[in-house]
Design a protein around this motif. Structure first.
Motif, PDB file in Angstrom:
ATOM      1  N   ALA A 159       8.503   1.551  -7.705  1.00  0.00           N
ATOM      2  CA  ALA A 159       7.368   1.709  -7.125  1.00  0.00           C
ATOM      3  C   ALA A 159       6.405   0.576  -7.015  1.00  0.00           C
ATOM      4  O   ALA A 159       6.414  -0.066  -8.160  1.00  0.00           O
ATOM      5  CB  ALA A 159       6.657   2.971  -7.440  1.00  0.00           C
ATOM      6  N   ALA A 160       5.607   0.307  -6.037  1.00  0.00           N
ATOM      7  CA  ALA A 160       4.623  -0.598  -6.020  1.00  0.00           C
ATOM      8  C   ALA A 160       3.397  -0.123  -7.024  1.00  0.00           C
ATOM      9  O   ALA A 160       3.208   1.228  -7.029  1.00  0.00           O
ATOM     10  CB  ALA A 160       4.090  -0.791  -4.648  1.00  0.00           C
ATOM     11  N   PRO A 161       2.439  -0.896  -7.592  1.00  0.00           N
ATOM     12  CA  PRO A 161       1.597  -0.496  -8.661  1.00  0.00           C
ATOM     13  C   PRO A 161       0.685   0.408  -7.872  1.00  0.00           C
ATOM     14  O   PRO A 161      -0.049   1.151  -8.526  1.00  0.00           O
ATOM     15  CB  PRO A 161       0.857  -1.808  -9.027  1.00  0.00           C
ATOM     16  CG  PRO A 161       2.157  -2.826  -8.868  1.00  0.00           C
ATOM     17  CD  PRO A 161       2.707  -2.631  -7.617  1.00  0.00           C
ATOM     18  N   ASP A 162       0.295   0.193  -6.616  1.00  0.00           N
ATOM     19  CA  ASP A 162      -0.578   0.959  -5.761  1.00  0.00           C
ATOM     20  C   ASP A 162       0.183   1.905  -4.880  1.00  0.00           C
ATOM     21  O   ASP A 162      -0.615   2.208  -3.742  1.00  0.00           O
ATOM     22  CB  ASP A 162      -1.636  -0.035  -5.097  1.00  0.00           C
ATOM     23  CG  ASP A 162      -1.002  -1.037  -4.130  1.00  0.00           C
ATOM     24  OD1 ASP A 162       0.239  -1.068  -4.374  1.00  0.00           O
ATOM     25  OD2 ASP A 162      -1.808  -1.578  -3.577  1.00  0.00           O
ATOM     26  N   ALA A 163       1.205   2.180  -5.171  1.00  0.00           N
ATOM     27  CA  ALA A 163       2.071   3.043  -4.076  1.00  0.00           C
ATOM     28  C   ALA A 163       1.216   4.406  -3.583  1.00  0.00           C
ATOM     29  O   ALA A 163       0.569   4.874  -4.502  1.00  0.00           O
ATOM     30  CB  ALA A 163       3.353   3.531  -4.784  1.00  0.00           C
ATOM     31  N   VAL A 164       1.450   4.667  -2.371  1.00  0.00           N
ATOM     32  CA  VAL A 164       0.722   5.859  -1.719  1.00  0.00           C
ATOM     33  C   VAL A 164       2.180   6.696  -1.203  1.00  0.00           C
ATOM     34  O   VAL A 164       2.137   7.775  -1.662  1.00  0.00           O
ATOM     35  CB  VAL A 164      -0.178   5.492  -0.588  1.00  0.00           C
ATOM     36  CG1 VAL A 164      -0.543   6.767  -0.044  1.00  0.00           C
ATOM     37  CG2 VAL A 164      -1.307   4.641  -0.994  1.00  0.00           C
ATOM     38  N   ALA A 165       2.793   6.091  -0.483  1.00  0.00           N
ATOM     39  CA  ALA A 165       4.118   6.671   0.178  1.00  0.00           C
ATOM     40  C   ALA A 165       5.148   6.852  -0.873  1.00  0.00           C
ATOM     41  O   ALA A 165       5.126   5.770  -1.696  1.00  0.00           O
ATOM     42  CB  ALA A 165       4.515   6.222   1.383  1.00  0.00           C
ATOM     43  N   GLU A 166       6.075   7.668  -0.747  1.00  0.00           N
ATOM     44  CA  GLU A 166       7.236   7.740  -1.730  1.00  0.00           C
ATOM     45  C   GLU A 166       8.146   6.553  -1.802  1.00  0.00           C
ATOM     46  O   GLU A 166       8.581   5.912  -2.459  1.00  0.00           O
ATOM     47  CB  GLU A 166       8.260   8.760  -1.078  1.00  0.00           C
ATOM     48  CG  GLU A 166       9.437   8.837  -1.884  1.00  0.00           C
ATOM     49  CD  GLU A 166      10.184   9.990  -1.407  1.00  0.00           C
ATOM     50  OE1 GLU A 166      11.555   9.818  -1.624  1.00  0.00           O
ATOM     51  OE2 GLU A 166       9.852  11.072  -0.450  1.00  0.00           O
ATOM     52  N   ASP A 167       8.369   5.754  -0.379  1.00  0.00           N
ATOM     53  CA  ASP A 167       9.067   4.542  -0.425  1.00  0.00           C
ATOM     54  C   ASP A 167       8.309   3.234  -0.361  1.00  0.00           C
ATOM     55  O   ASP A 167       8.673   2.043  -0.158  1.00  0.00           O
ATOM     56  CB  ASP A 167       9.784   4.558   0.753  1.00  0.00           C
ATOM     57  CG  ASP A 167       9.129   4.699   2.088  1.00  0.00           C
ATOM     58  OD1 ASP A 167       7.870   4.891   1.897  1.00  0.00           O
ATOM     59  OD2 ASP A 167       9.882   4.474   3.097  1.00  0.00           O
ATOM     60  N   ASP A 168       7.041   3.216  -1.131  1.00  0.00           N
ATOM     61  CA  ASP A 168       6.333   2.034  -1.301  1.00  0.00           C
ATOM     62  C   ASP A 168       6.618   1.252  -2.651  1.00  0.00           C
ATOM     63  O   ASP A 168       6.538   1.828  -3.522  1.00  0.00           O
ATOM     64  CB  ASP A 168       4.642   2.271  -1.615  1.00  0.00           C
ATOM     65  CG  ASP A 168       4.126   2.786  -0.199  1.00  0.00           C
ATOM     66  OD1 ASP A 168       4.337   2.385   0.876  1.00  0.00           O
ATOM     67  OD2 ASP A 168       2.853   3.202  -0.295  1.00  0.00           O
ATOM     68  N   GLY A 169       7.454   0.159  -2.152  1.00  0.00           N
ATOM     69  CA  GLY A 169       7.675  -0.476  -3.481  1.00  0.00           C
ATOM     70  C   GLY A 169       8.877  -1.312  -3.109  1.00  0.00           C
ATOM     71  O   GLY A 169       9.164  -1.702  -1.559  1.00  0.00           O
TER      72      GLY A 169
END
Length: 301
Positions: free
Chosen positions: A220-230
Motif C-alpha cells: 500500500a502507498a503511505p497515503d493510500a485511500v483506495a484499496e488498490d492505491d500502491g
C-alpha cells in the motif's frame, strides 16, 4: 490421508488419497463451544490457497479460494518430472478462483442437521465445558460453489488490510498465458464484478514466453485511500539467447532456444491500480529459483 502412511512413507503425498466420489466437505468449528458442522459442496474440487473469507449480511460464511479439478498438480511438481522434462507443457500451476457460500446461519439452528459423532476432546474448550460431549453435525444444506473469474490464477494475494472484509474487491495472482505451463504474467481480478469474462486485467512481459514470474505482493502507498492505491512487486527470471556477430561482439536476442542462454533475474514493480510497469531491478547472470510464496518487510530483519 492415512495415519500409518504419514509415519512410514518418505513424503506426505504418498499418504494422501484422492477420492472424488466422496465429494468435497467443509467443516465449520465453533471456537467457543467446540461444536462443528460438516457441509457438503455442490461440486468436487481440490485447493491450496484461500484469498479471503468473511461473514455476509445474512450471517453466512463466504470463502474465496483457488480450486483444481483434482490433485494431479502434486505429480507435476515432483523433482523427477522437471529433470526428465515430463512437466513441460503439463504443469497446471494455475487454478480457478471460486466463491463458496456456507449457509451457516440457517443450518446452525440444527433443524436441518444430522448428528455424526461425539467428542470430548477440544483444545479450545473452556474448563467448564471441557468434559461435555459435543456433537459433530452433518448439514442437509449444501455449500454453494460458483466461479468468480474465467482467468486462471495462483499465488493469490490481497491488500492485507482488507482481510476478512466483505468489501474487498481485488485479488492479485500469477497466471500462465500458455496453457499448462510456467506462470509468466500477473493478473488483477475484481471479485465485486460478477461478469467472470471481463473482471480482470493482466501484465505481460514484452517478450511474454521468455520469463517466469513469482507470487505478486501488494504494498500500500503511505497515503493510500483506495484499496488498490500502491504497487505490486514480484520476482522473476528472464531468459535470453546470446548471439555472436561476425565481428565477434555479443548481443542479446529474445527467442525460445536453450543454447547459449543468458539469464537475468529481476524484481518487478507494477502500479497496483492498472498493472502498468513502473520499473524493475535486474541482476544479470543470476537465476532465482522458482518459489511459491513471497513476503515484503518494511525494514530489514
Amino acid at each position: 490421508m492415512t495415519k500409518i502412511g504419514a509415519m512410514t512413507n518418505d513424503n506426505l503425498h504418498e499418504s494422501m488419497r484422492w477420492e472424488p466420489e466422496r465429494g468435497t466437505n467443509l467443516t465449520v468449528l465453533d471456537l467457543t463451544t467446540g461444536k462443528s458442522i460438516i457441509y457438503k459442496c455442490n461440486e468436487t474440487f481440490f485447493a491450496f490457497h484461500i484469498t479471503n473469507s468473511f461473514i455476509n449480511t445474512q450471517g453466512d460464511i463466504v470463502i474465496d479460494i483457488v480450486t483444481y479439478d483434482d490433485d494431479t498438480l502434486f505429480l507435476q511438481m515432483f523433482l523427477n518430472a522437471w529433470r526428465n522434462g515430463s512437466a513441460v507443457d503439463h504443469t497446471n500451476l494455475v487454478g480457478t478462483l471460486k466463491r463458496i457460500v456456507i449457509p451457516y446461519t440457517s443450518s446452525n439452528e440444527q433443524k436441518n442437521m444430522t448428528k455424526v459423532w461425539y467428542s470430548k476432546s477440544f483444545t479450545g474448550a473452556t474448563p467448564t465445558t471441557k468434559n461435555v460431549a459435543r456433537a459433530t453435525y452433518l448439514s442437509s444444506e449444501l455449500a454453494l460453489v460458483t466461479t468468480i473469474t474465467d482467468v486462471l490464477i495462483e499465488g493469490p494475494r490481497i491488500n492485507d488490510k482488507y482481510l476478512n472484509n466483505p468489501d474487498l474487491k481485488y485479488v492479485y495472482g500469477w497466471t500462465a498465458t500458455r496453457e499448462k505451463n510456467i506462470p509468466n504474467a500477473i493478473v488483477k481480478v475484481d471479485v465485486s464484478n460478477t461478469d467472470a469474462t471481463i473482471n480482470s486485467i493482466m501484465w505481460k512481459n514484452k517478450n511474454v514466453f521468455n520469463v517466469y514470474i513469482g507470487e505478486p505482493v501488494f504494498i500500500a502507498a503511505p497515503d493510500a485511500v483506495a484499496e488498490d492505491d500502491g504497487v505490486v512487486i514480484a520476482a522473476g527470471v528472464e531468459y535470453m539467447k546470446m548471439n555472436v556477430s561476425a565481428n565477434g561482439s555479443e548481443n542479446m536476442k529474445m527467442n525460445g532456444g536453450m543454447d547459449d542462454m543468458f539469464v537475468n533475474s529481476f524484481l518487478l514493480v507494477l502500479n497496483a491500480t492498472n498493472l502498468v510497469e513502473l520499473g524493475r531491478a535486474t541482476r544479470e547472470n543470476v537465476s532465482l529459483p522458482f518459489a511459491f510464496h513471497t513476503q515484503f518487510y518494511k525494514t530489514s530483519l
